[in-house]
Scaffold this active site. Sequence first.
Site, PDB file in Angstrom:
ATOM      1  N   ARG A 224       0.870  -1.190   0.000  1.00 60.84           N
ATOM      2  CA  ARG A 224       0.000   0.000   0.000  1.00 60.84           C
ATOM      3  C   ARG A 224       0.895   1.225   0.000  1.00 60.84           C
ATOM      4  NH1 ARG A 224      -5.208   1.895   3.506  1.00 60.84           N
ATOM      5  NH2 ARG A 224      -6.083   0.342   2.103  1.00 60.84           N
TER       6      ARG A 224
ATOM      7  N   HIS B 208      -7.504   0.720  -6.249  1.00 59.50           N
ATOM      8  CA  HIS B 208      -7.699  -0.003  -4.982  1.00 59.50           C
ATOM      9  C   HIS B 208      -8.373  -1.344  -5.317  1.00 59.50           C
ATOM     10  CE1 HIS B 208      -7.884  -0.815  -0.874  1.00 59.50           C
ATOM     11  NE2 HIS B 208      -8.741   0.089  -0.440  1.00 59.50           N
TER      12      HIS B 208
ATOM     13  N   GLN C 147     -10.260  -3.636  -2.845  1.00 64.36           N
ATOM     14  CA  GLN C 147     -11.528  -3.038  -2.392  1.00 64.36           C
ATOM     15  C   GLN C 147     -12.670  -3.377  -3.350  1.00 64.36           C
ATOM     16  OE1 GLN C 147     -12.119  -0.884   0.472  1.00 64.36           O
ATOM     17  NE2 GLN C 147     -14.199  -1.384  -0.134  1.00 64.36           N
TER      18      GLN C 147
ATOM     19  N   ASP D  83     -16.919   8.028  -1.043  1.00 73.03           N
ATOM     20  CA  ASP D  83     -15.605   7.889  -0.408  1.00 73.03           C
ATOM     21  C   ASP D  83     -15.205   9.291   0.066  1.00 73.03           C
ATOM     22  OD1 ASP D  83     -13.069   7.044   0.382  1.00 73.03           O
ATOM     23  OD2 ASP D  83     -12.270   6.844  -1.657  1.00 73.03           O
TER      24      ASP D  83
ATOM     25  N   CYS E 104     -16.214   2.641   1.204  1.00 72.97           N
ATOM     26  CA  CYS E 104     -15.058   1.764   1.468  1.00 72.97           C
ATOM     27  C   CYS E 104     -14.577   1.898   2.907  1.00 72.97           C
ATOM     28  CB  CYS E 104     -13.930   2.088   0.492  1.00 72.97           C
ATOM     29  SG  CYS E 104     -13.460   3.821   0.503  1.00 72.97           S
TER      30      CYS E 104
ATOM     31  N   ARG F 182     -13.960  -7.627   2.804  1.00 78.15           N
ATOM     32  CA  ARG F 182     -12.540  -7.416   2.523  1.00 78.15           C
ATOM     33  C   ARG F 182     -11.738  -8.653   2.919  1.00 78.15           C
ATOM     34  NH1 ARG F 182     -10.411  -2.571   2.169  1.00 78.15           N
ATOM     35  NH2 ARG F 182      -8.950  -3.751   0.905  1.00 78.15           N
TER      36      ARG F 182
HETATM   37  N1  NVA Z   1      -9.671   7.161  -1.516  1.00 76.68           N
HETATM   38  C1  NVA Z   1      -9.268   6.805  -0.187  1.00 76.68           C
HETATM   39  C2  NVA Z   1      -9.556   5.375   0.084  1.00 76.68           C
HETATM   40  C3  NVA Z   1      -9.216   4.917   1.480  1.00 76.68           C
HETATM   41  C4  NVA Z   1      -9.541   3.468   1.699  1.00 76.68           C
HETATM   42  C5  NVA Z   1      -7.794   7.104  -0.001  1.00 76.68           C
HETATM   43  O1  NVA Z   1      -6.994   6.777  -0.883  1.00 76.68           O
HETATM   44  O2  NVA Z   1      -7.435   7.687   1.029  1.00 76.68           O
HETATM   45  N1   CP Z   2     -11.200   0.580   2.758  1.00 73.66           N
HETATM   46  C1   CP Z   2      -9.909   0.525   3.139  1.00 73.66           C
HETATM   47  O1   CP Z   2      -8.990   0.306   2.355  1.00 73.66           O
HETATM   48  O2   CP Z   2      -9.748   0.686   4.472  1.00 73.66           O
HETATM   49  P1   CP Z   2      -8.347   0.851   5.208  1.00 73.66           P
HETATM   50  O3   CP Z   2      -7.744   2.153   4.756  1.00 73.66           O
HETATM   51  O4   CP Z   2      -8.707   0.852   6.668  1.00 73.66           O
HETATM   52  O5   CP Z   2      -7.466  -0.298   4.844  1.00 73.66           O
END
Ligand code: NVA
Ligand code: CP
Length: 333
Positions: A109, A136, A139, A233, A275, A320
């Site tokens: 990540r 993602h 997700q 989101d 999400c 998930r």
């Molecule tokens: N769009 C958000 C998703 C978090 C799961 C981010 O990248 O912060």
């Molecule tokens: N939805 C998601 O990716 O959650 P986290 O950021 O908690 O992993």
Amino acid sequence: MDNKAWKGNSYLAEKDHSRESLLYLIELAQVLRQERSTGCESPRLKGKKIALIFEKASTRTRCAFEIAAFEQGALTTYLGPTGSHLGKEESVKDTARVLGRMYDAIAYRGFGQNTVEELSLYSQRPVYNALTDEWHPTQSLADIMTMMDHSSLPLNQISFVFVGDGRNNVARSLLVTGALLGMDVRICAPRELWPDAKTQSLAESFAVTTGARIRVDSDPKALLSNVEFVYTDVWLSMGESQELLEKRVEILAPYQVNSELTSFIGNDDWKFMHCLPALRDEMTTVGAELIKRFGPSAFEVTDEIFESTNSVVFDQAENRLHTIKALLVSTLS
Ligand code: NVA
Ligand code: CP
């Protein structure tokens, strides 16, 4: 079902995989969920070792990888935003070659998609994209599984609308995945936050063969009409500059998922998805700061909608685990 397409392979973005391969993972996740809930799960990953590199914060994704691995008999090592040499004293290329000698797979990540691609190239192991600025993809698997759980329609008749920052990782993943799966896909965002042209044409090209219906528009009234799932989101994603916040709140306030916006759907039998994490009140430090600066219109969803019976967000969060487990099992066993 067979997992030939997955064994030994990476999952860096949905676009690299076929409709059948994605559906295979979701079907396997359904089987694994059933096994888990009836207490008859058999570990298929005994002795496997998975490195988890997280350069950004995570609750669901990290825990899903850790629990999925544990329940299947594998070991994980968590390398957080600090503590490893990655990016400071050691390049991605060198880190990949080291981890490739020790681990069977790597989840990543972080920021650029190029990093996850480089990890895959140099580790010679399956690499999983656990979120980048671009995509993602773990997700979207859980999201589609959740839609299938909560709809009585065949997959190609399910409709969903993503409302908000239409060019973020979650929106882009949903757009491409929905297109690959032949669904009714709608992205509702102000024009400056529409998905980039390249991603839109990619989705359109998939739609030609899958029969997906794709609409990108700024008009909530048109796009929410008769939709089954409303998805949103956060308005500022991890890694984006705080300087963008004021403008984002200004242009996205009309897209807050609230009772007025959802009245455009035209029926009560719709479901709310997110999400997570979701900003909607002053109960978090970021939420408190937002409400102080901009008032309650600063959030992507109201607490009323989030807590309503329409909301399926915690089913989505649980899925998930099952989908990430399916990914590990398919690629490593
Ligand atoms: N769009 C958000 C998703 C978090 C799961 C981010 O990248 O912060
Ligand atoms: N939805 C998601 O990716 O959650 P986290 O950021 O908690 O992993």
